[in-house]
Scaffold this active site. Structure first.
Site, mmCIF file in Angstrom:
data_model
loop_
_atom_site.group_PDB
_atom_site.id
_atom_site.type_symbol
_atom_site.label_atom_id
_atom_site.label_comp_id
_atom_site.label_asym_id
_atom_site.label_seq_id
_atom_site.Cartn_x
_atom_site.Cartn_y
_atom_site.Cartn_z
ATOM 1 N N ARG A 42 0.831 -1.209 0.000
ATOM 2 C CA ARG A 42 0.000 0.000 0.000
ATOM 3 C C ARG A 42 0.863 1.255 0.000
ATOM 4 N NH1 ARG A 42 -5.491 1.708 0.851
ATOM 5 N NH2 ARG A 42 -6.220 -0.456 0.893
ATOM 6 N N GLU B 30 -9.612 6.548 7.066
ATOM 7 C CA GLU B 30 -8.161 6.722 7.002
ATOM 8 C C GLU B 30 -7.686 7.966 6.256
ATOM 9 O OE1 GLU B 30 -6.303 2.307 6.929
ATOM 10 O OE2 GLU B 30 -7.837 2.692 5.417
#
Length: 778
Positions: A322, A726
């Site tokens: 990621r 997030e």
């Protein structure tokens, strides 16, 4: 999917209502694991931890532990009847380390003790005598890279020819940045309460983001079938990723002791031991060479990202992936090569933390954008705007092959530039810094483009269960966990919207593995997206059954059946929802349904490093202003303006809360939250006295948050909403960039200060001194 209707029942999707446990949070009536009334005879467990970072256990003498007052049982590695390794994806996480085994971090579990009370268990755990054969530890990313010490193989992504682009570029820069880790610092620590059942099963109350994984691992450790273990999680007092995998060990140990002693066992870690024994956000090393033209337009990038993973794989493969996916952030790079390394060190295995590697990738590229701006003599905002993804010229495909289908950031950033009065403030700050010898102000506007979906495809699924009772009240259960973010509230609002009832008629019960099985962790900002869609699916099934019943029972066409604001209208007849539910029951219509959802369109070919790993992107931007004392390094954040895209918000108040909290947490990561170890690998920052999270006094006195209007999700998400858990954390990067902007003014913005995050006052002072020396030398 039902469209939003008028009039709406109270608390339906899109309305601003309080968190379902808000009153309980502030009154203390909301119960957490340690608040639960323990069954009679409950024992309290604690663990013995290693006191070296790397070495073999020659001898483990627990005689004093066993004979300590109140002690009932002590377990070691050889007492485990089933699996001894609880690695969530790959092996490497032993439940306990025994004699002859190798300790791989300071704070690794050697044994567990059960006693009549908590204090007795803790005191006994400190009495162990352990003889080690010390081994040389690897403690830093640099040491790990040199030793070629890795927990998993590297991964590479590329587009075009980065080497040629760098060779032909008008300008190049190279450098490196060390990005610090972060402790989750949840208010409620790690805790589990395990209760044996009379049929040989085990009921586990756990503060976990991932009940299904905990259920599986407890079953494997005990040597049971998965169906024999039930996990129950009503709420957590915070998690932030630290309870996605790290809650498993304590549940397994408590369950093992409970099974052996045939009584309930509770295991709760003290704060200092919690911080020693559990993983944190990965620290990263970024090394780069970037090419760009005289206007600052990116031409090529060669980037190495090395994540400090600690002693085991845990979730590091996906976390470093990621980081790589987000190493472009919002910017089109025509030629790029990204390498991701998973470095093994003899420290606690690092784990999930809000953003899951994405923030580290974003910081890496934002560092580069600042450096380009200084090199070309431009405002960093202009360099950022110039490099944004855009469809014109085909500049809307990421380096891993995903097309940016909804261009939000150009409009959003221009809007924020205007609403924050960025240009006028920039001129005023430049003038202030030119005349002020000690105090310096800094300003930065940074964006975030964050991919929404688990990058492990099979996790993008969810289930839900809805019961409608004969009085019209509704019980809702789903696979998501509540950790303060308001997930239970939002999903209840979704069901209220679909069934057209007031939200206070819906009770969302504790997440339990015997109600909704095979759930995914509540992570990756996907909680509302996938669990909400599963609940919507279940509610649609019930509404469809009721509609079909009305058509058949009253001999009407479908257009004569209407659900609206707690009523069901059939032709000329009008029923309350409760009356109609009871009528359906009397006519043997099932009023319970399961729901399921799987995210469409996503795929990623790891061998080719191309695909569409994300369903969509969430976007936002922040402007931060700081005031720095260049003689001490102390600073204040004086103003923050945020514009964030949440699509069509399910609950604007909850979304604003997530944005504000995420920003502050991201700001803390990059400013005050410094993790420190000694030369022997012992963690020194083991509590709030030494590890400084932002306090209420650190909140900017001017803190403006706007939800971008008229920006529904282009994808068929839950009422066209967008994830918000997030992405706002990365808006805190604007504070770090503003600090660098303030320090750069000491050299008249000619160079970029080396300011590795976290930018503590000490580091800010050192950066000020270094740039002043550089300016004097030139």
């Amino acid at each position: 999917m039902a469209e939003l209707q008028t009039p709406q029942p109270q608390g339906a999707a899109g309305q601003q209502i309080p968190h379902e446990s808000a009153a309980g949070h502030v009154s203390g009536e909301a119960t957490y694991i340690d608040d639960l009334a323990a069954p009679a005879g409950c024992l309290h467990a604690y663990v013995g931890l290693s006191t070296i970072a790397h070495g073999r256990v020659r001898r483990l003498n627990l005689d004093a532990v066993r004979s300590a007052p109140g002690v009932v049982d002590v377990i070691v590695r050889d007492d485990i009847p089933g699996h001894r390794d609880i690695g969530p994806v790959f092996p490497g996480d032993p439940l306990m380390v025994g004699e002859g085994d190798t300790v791989e971090f300071h704070g690794q579990v050697l044994f567990a003790v059960a006693a009549a009370d908590y204090r007795s268990a803790r005191r006994a755990a400190a009495l162990a005598e352990v003889d080690y054969e010390p081994l040389e530890p690897i403690l830093t990313i640099e040491q790990g890279l040199k030793a070629e010490s890795f927990v998993r193989p590297p991964h590479f992504q590329q587009r075009g020819d980065a080497e040629a682009a760098l060779r032909d570029a008008a300008n190049t820069l190279d450098g490196e940045l060390f990005i610090g880790g972060q402790e989750q610092m949840y208010l409620e620590g790690q805790v589990s309460l395990c209760v044996p059942e009379d049929d040989g099963g085990m009921l586990v109350y756990s503060s976990t983001q991932n009940p299904t994984e905990g259920q599986k691992l407890v079953a494997e450790v005990l040597g049971l079938d998965i169906h024999a273990v039930t996990f129950d999680t009503r709420r957590m007092g915070g998690a932030f990723g630290g309870k996605e995998t790290n809650a498993n060990q304590w549940a397994c140990l408590a369950a093992l002791l409970a099974k052996r002693n045939r009584c309930a066992v509770k295991l709760r870690l003290a704060r200092a031991d919690d911080m020693r024994a559990t993983g944190k956000r990965h620290h990263f090393l970024s090394r780069f060479c970037v090419g760009f033209d005289d206007d600052g337009l990116l031409q090529g990038l060669d980037l190495m990202l090395a994540g400090g993973c600690g002693m085991s794989p845990d979730l590091s493969d996906a976390i470093v992936d990621r980081a790589m996916f987000h190493s472009d952030n919002a910017y089109y790079i025509p030629h790029v090569a990204v390498a991701g390394h998973r470095v093994k060190t003899h420290t606690v295995s690092n784990t999930a933390f809000r953003g899951f590697g994405g923030p580290q990738g974003v910081v890496a590229i934002e560092d580069i954008m600042d450096r380009i701006a200084r090199q070309t003599g431009q405002d960093p905002l202009d360099v950022r705007l110039r490099n944004l993804y855009q469809a014109e010229g085909g500049r809307n495909v990421t380096h891993y092959g995903q097309t940016i289908e909804q261009e939000v950031l150009p409009q959003l950033m221009r809007r924020l530039e205007e609403t924050s009065d960025y240009r006028t403030r920039r001129e005023a700050i430049t003038a202030f810094n030119a005349r002020e010898p000690v105090l310096r102000r800094g300003l930065a506007l940074t964006p975030v483009k964050f991919g929404i979906s688990f990058t492990v495809k099979h996790l993008n699924q969810a289930g839900a269960l809805i019961h409608v009772y004969t009085d019209g009240s509704i019980q809702l259960n789903h696979g998501g966990t509540e950790m303060g973010q308001g997930l239970y509230t939002k999903i209840a609002q979704v069901v209220a919207q679909e069934l057209q009832v007031d939200v206070d008629r819906i009770r969302c019960t504790a997440t339990r593995t015997d109600k909704v099985p095979n759930t995914s962790p509540t992570a990756a900002s996907s909680g509302s997206d996938i669990n909400g869609m599963a609940a919507l699916n279940a509610a649609q099934k019930i509404r469809r059954r009721l509609t079909e019943f009305a058509i058949a029972h009253f001999d009407v066409t479908e257009d004569k059946v209407t659900f609206a604001a707690n009523t069901v209208t059939v032709g000329e007849r009008c029923f309350s929802f409760g009356e109609f539910a009871n009528l359906a029951y009397l006519n043997r219509i099932p009023l319970s349904a399961t729901g399921f959802y799987k995210t469409p369109k996503i795929h990623y070919d790891r061998e080719q490093a191309t695909g569409r790993p994300f369903y969509y992107f969430a976007n936002g931007a922040a402007v931060s202003e700081v005031l720095v004392d260049t003689l001490t390094g102390e600073y204040r954040v004086t103003r923050v303006d945020i514009c964030h895209d949440v699509g069509r918000s399910l609950n604007p108040d909850l979304d604003r809360g997530q944005i504000e909290g995420g920003f502050i947490q991201g700001m803390g990561w990059l400013t005050t939250e410094e993790l420190a170890w000694d030369d022997n690998g012992r963690l020194l920052t083991t509590g709030p006295a030494t590890y400084k999270i932002p306090a209420i006094g650190d909140t900017p006195p001017v803190f403006n948050v706007e939800l971008l209007p008229d920006s529904p999700n282009a994808e068929a998400t839950l009422f066209r909403s967008k994830a918000v858990g997030e992405p706002p954390l990365m808006e805190g990067i604007s504070v770090w960039c503003a600090l660098r902007d303030a320090v750069a003014s000491l050299d008249d913005y000619q160079s970029t200060p080396q300011l590795d995050p976290p930018a503590t006052p000490e580091r800010v002072l050192m950066a000020c001194e270094a740039i002043c020396r550089k300016a004097a030398a030139s």
